[in-house]
Enzyme design. Structure first.
Site, PDB file in Angstrom:
ATOM      1  N   LYS A  63     -57.345 -16.838-109.120  1.00 16.01           N
ATOM      2  CA  LYS A  63     -58.418 -17.773-109.483  1.00 16.01           C
ATOM      3  C   LYS A  63     -58.191 -18.244-110.901  1.00 16.01           C
ATOM      4  O   LYS A  63     -57.556 -17.552-111.694  1.00 16.01           O
ATOM      5  CB  LYS A  63     -59.786 -17.076-109.401  1.00 16.01           C
ATOM      6  CG  LYS A  63     -60.946 -18.031-109.214  1.00 16.01           C
ATOM      7  CD  LYS A  63     -61.092 -18.390-107.752  1.00 16.01           C
ATOM      8  CE  LYS A  63     -62.255 -19.277-107.480  1.00 16.01           C
ATOM      9  NZ  LYS A  63     -62.536 -19.326-106.035  1.00 16.01           N
ATOM     10  N   GLY A  71     -77.827 -25.197-103.237  1.00 15.47           N
ATOM     11  CA  GLY A  71     -76.601 -25.768-103.803  1.00 15.47           C
ATOM     12  C   GLY A  71     -76.287 -27.057-103.074  1.00 15.47           C
ATOM     13  O   GLY A  71     -76.263 -27.071-101.836  1.00 15.47           O
ATOM     14  N   ASN A 114     -70.104 -29.602-103.059  1.00 14.39           N
ATOM     15  CA  ASN A 114     -69.253 -29.850-101.897  1.00 14.39           C
ATOM     16  C   ASN A 114     -69.686 -29.020-100.681  1.00 14.39           C
ATOM     17  O   ASN A 114     -70.000 -29.574 -99.623  1.00 14.39           O
ATOM     18  CB  ASN A 114     -67.794 -29.547-102.286  1.00 14.39           C
ATOM     19  CG  ASN A 114     -66.860 -29.647-101.102  1.00 14.39           C
ATOM     20  OD1 ASN A 114     -66.868 -28.789-100.226  1.00 14.39           O
ATOM     21  ND2 ASN A 114     -66.071 -30.697-101.028  1.00 14.39           N
ATOM     22  N   ALA A 115     -69.735 -27.692-100.832  1.00 12.94           N
ATOM     23  CA  ALA A 115     -70.044 -26.829 -99.684  1.00 12.94           C
ATOM     24  C   ALA A 115     -71.467 -27.083 -99.190  1.00 12.94           C
ATOM     25  O   ALA A 115     -71.712 -27.185 -97.981  1.00 12.94           O
ATOM     26  CB  ALA A 115     -69.862 -25.361-100.061  1.00 12.94           C
ATOM     27  N   GLY A 116     -72.421 -27.207-100.105  1.00 11.65           N
ATOM     28  CA  GLY A 116     -73.824 -27.397 -99.738  1.00 11.65           C
ATOM     29  C   GLY A 116     -74.054 -28.712 -99.018  1.00 11.65           C
ATOM     30  O   GLY A 116     -74.729 -28.758 -97.980  1.00 11.65           O
TER      31      GLY A 116
HETATM   32  N1  GLU Z   1     -62.225 -22.180-104.362  1.00  7.54           N
HETATM   33  C1  GLU Z   1     -62.104 -21.998-102.963  1.00  7.54           C
HETATM   34  C2  GLU Z   1     -62.553 -20.621-102.568  1.00  7.54           C
HETATM   35  O1  GLU Z   1     -63.270 -19.977-103.310  1.00  7.54           O
HETATM   36  C3  GLU Z   1     -60.769 -22.449-102.432  1.00  7.54           C
HETATM   37  C4  GLU Z   1     -59.572 -21.577-102.590  1.00  7.54           C
HETATM   38  C5  GLU Z   1     -58.293 -22.231-102.082  1.00  7.54           C
HETATM   39  O2  GLU Z   1     -58.371 -23.122-101.265  1.00  7.54           O
HETATM   40  O3  GLU Z   1     -57.243 -21.836-102.555  1.00  7.54           O
HETATM   41  O4  GLU Z   1     -62.293 -20.160-101.494  1.00  7.54           O
END
Ligand code: GLU
Length: 439
Positions: A119, A237, A240-242
């Site tokens: 990350k 939220g 994007n996801a929300g």
């Molecule tokens: N940020 C996203 C997650 O938390 C995507 C990770 C990715 O696609 O590498 O899963």
């Protein structure tokens, strides 16, 4: 209300401590119930194996120079490349990025994607920066983490505060330094489609979550919820996801979205909300760029929204949102965790006592990294898959992951989060065994 009642223990507010606690509990279970686990393997798996901290200058629009701190943490090299998003937010620090990298290792194991976890992030407030400032920050950050990333080393993707635009810039920066690299676009996923991005990546986290939820409903695993048609949904939220989960659940599954909130607060309407219209209001009408004020609805606090009546609650914002005092008052039948680490351990125990079915983050939101894997495969092979092909493969991955976790949950009488941890960690231990220890 005491600290214990609100939050549980102090440790629980720290996502890294919390995930380590869950990891240790799962290891203990594997050790006593499944087979002895070598201590060194546990220590290795606790990771991370690399933490990069960078400080770099960015020229702001008013010609001043501001120094930013960025991170890239690689948690495990069970497989290479390592994989994980990049977050831009004011609270980004080494601790949270390390926890999120750990989370990535586990979710890749749950969904069986051959990546290690990683990350990254930059401590900044993108809402207070201009587009040009953000572009300069992204290019400089990409340059600073250059020693760590690469199509076969570590592959970033979007997370909170980043998206296609940032991924395109990271790709371009990498490509400028590697002009002859044939598959340089595989250095990053979540790119614009015309730079080698995959169809379906933008909505993948939400769609993967919807597939898991659909499977749970189909198999009658959620007490009192036999169909998604007309089921009521509250989404915390509206990024994007929300946004995409609200859109997918209403348009494709016939759910009624009754509550939505963003970082400024929430709105609730038991008759249902028009998701596209709420987004239009937030982006084009609201001065504060918020859902607050939509259609004259009364503004709600985050806590009020999370505890509003609904069948399905979707935390899709960030970590440590559902704490004990909120969990006590949650009315939902199921929680679909699209955010990473939204629930504290103490809150989780309360949800279990209340018989609320929790689809844990490392299962529920692993659709994002799954389609990232598909994007990486397409880049490596020089292919571009149709959207239907991407979604079909995503569906298969998510249903298989759900079945695998459910099997452990049923065979071992574990709730879904513990089962997902036990599945992921047992699987990771096998990978370590098969690879052996270098040299
Ligand atoms: N940020 C996203 C997650 O938390 C995507 C990770 C990715 O696609 O590498 O899963």
């Amino acid at each position: 209300m005491s600290f214990k009642e609100s939050y549980g223990s102090k440790e629980e507010l720290d996502f890294l401590k919390r995930i380590k606690l869950e990891f240790k509990e799962a290891v203990q279970f594997i050790d006593t119930e499944i087979g002895t686990v070598e201590r060194g393997v546990v220590d290795l798996l606790e990771g991370p194996f690399r933490q990069l901290i960078v400080r770099f200058p960015v020229e702001m629009d008013n010609s001043t120079i501001k120094i930013f701190t960025g991170y890239r943490v690689q948690h495990s090299r069970l497989y290479e490349p390592t994989k994980g998003g990049i977050r831009y937010a004011p609270d980004v620090d080494l601790n949270i990025v390390t926890a999120l990298a750990f989370d990535m290792t586990l979710k890749c194991r749950v969904v069986d994607v051959p990546f290690g976890g990683s990350k990254g992030g930059v401590r900044c407030d993108p809402k207070k920066m201009s587009q040009r400032e953000l572009d300069r920050l992204t290019r400089r950050y990409a340059y600073e983490i250059f020693p760590a990333i690469g199509p076969d080393a570590d592959v970033p993707a979007p997370d909170i505060g980043t998206g296609e635009r940032e991924m395109g810039i990271i790709y371009d920066t990498y490509k400028m330094f590697n002009p002859k690299s044939p598959h340089a676009e595989a250095v990053v996923t979540g790119k614009p489609v015309n730079l080698g991005g995959s169809h379906g990546r933008t909505e993948a986290t939400a769609l993967g979550g919807a597939y898991v939820l659909e499977e749970a409903v189909k198999r009658r695993h959620i007490e009192g919820l036999d169909s998604l048609k007309d089921a009521t949904v509250v989404v915390q939220g509206f990024g994007n996801a929300g946004f995409y989960i609200a859109k997918i659940l209403s348009e494709d599954y016939g759910c009624s979205i009754v509550g939505i909130c963003d970082s400024k607060g929430g709105i609730y309407n038991q008759e249902g909300l028009d998701v596209n219209d709420v987004l239009d209001f937030k982006q084009n009408v609201s001065k504060e760029k918020s859902v607050i004020g939509y259609n004259g609805l009364q503004p709600l606090t985050m806590e009020q929204l999370l505890t509003s009546p609904c069948d399905i609650l979707v935390p899709a914002a960030k970590e440590t949102q559902i704490i004990g005092s909120i969990a006590k008052n949650i009315e939902a039948k199921v929680i679909l965790e699209l955010a990473n680490g939204p629930t504290t351990n103490y809150a989780d125990k309360i949800l279990i006592d209340k018989n609320i079915y929790v689809l844990p983050d490392i299962l529920a939101n692993s659709g994002g990294v799954t389609v990232s894997y598909f994007e990486w495969l397409q880049n490596k092979a020089g292919e571009c898959w149709e959207l239907s092909q991407v979604n079909e493969r995503l569906h298969k991955k998510m249903v298989t992951a759900y079945q695998n976790v459910t099997k452990i949950s049923e065979d071992r009488e574990l709730h879904m989060r513990k089962a997902a941890f036990v599945f992921a960690i047992s699987n990771a231990i096998e990978v370590i065994k098969n690879r052996g220890i270098f040299p």
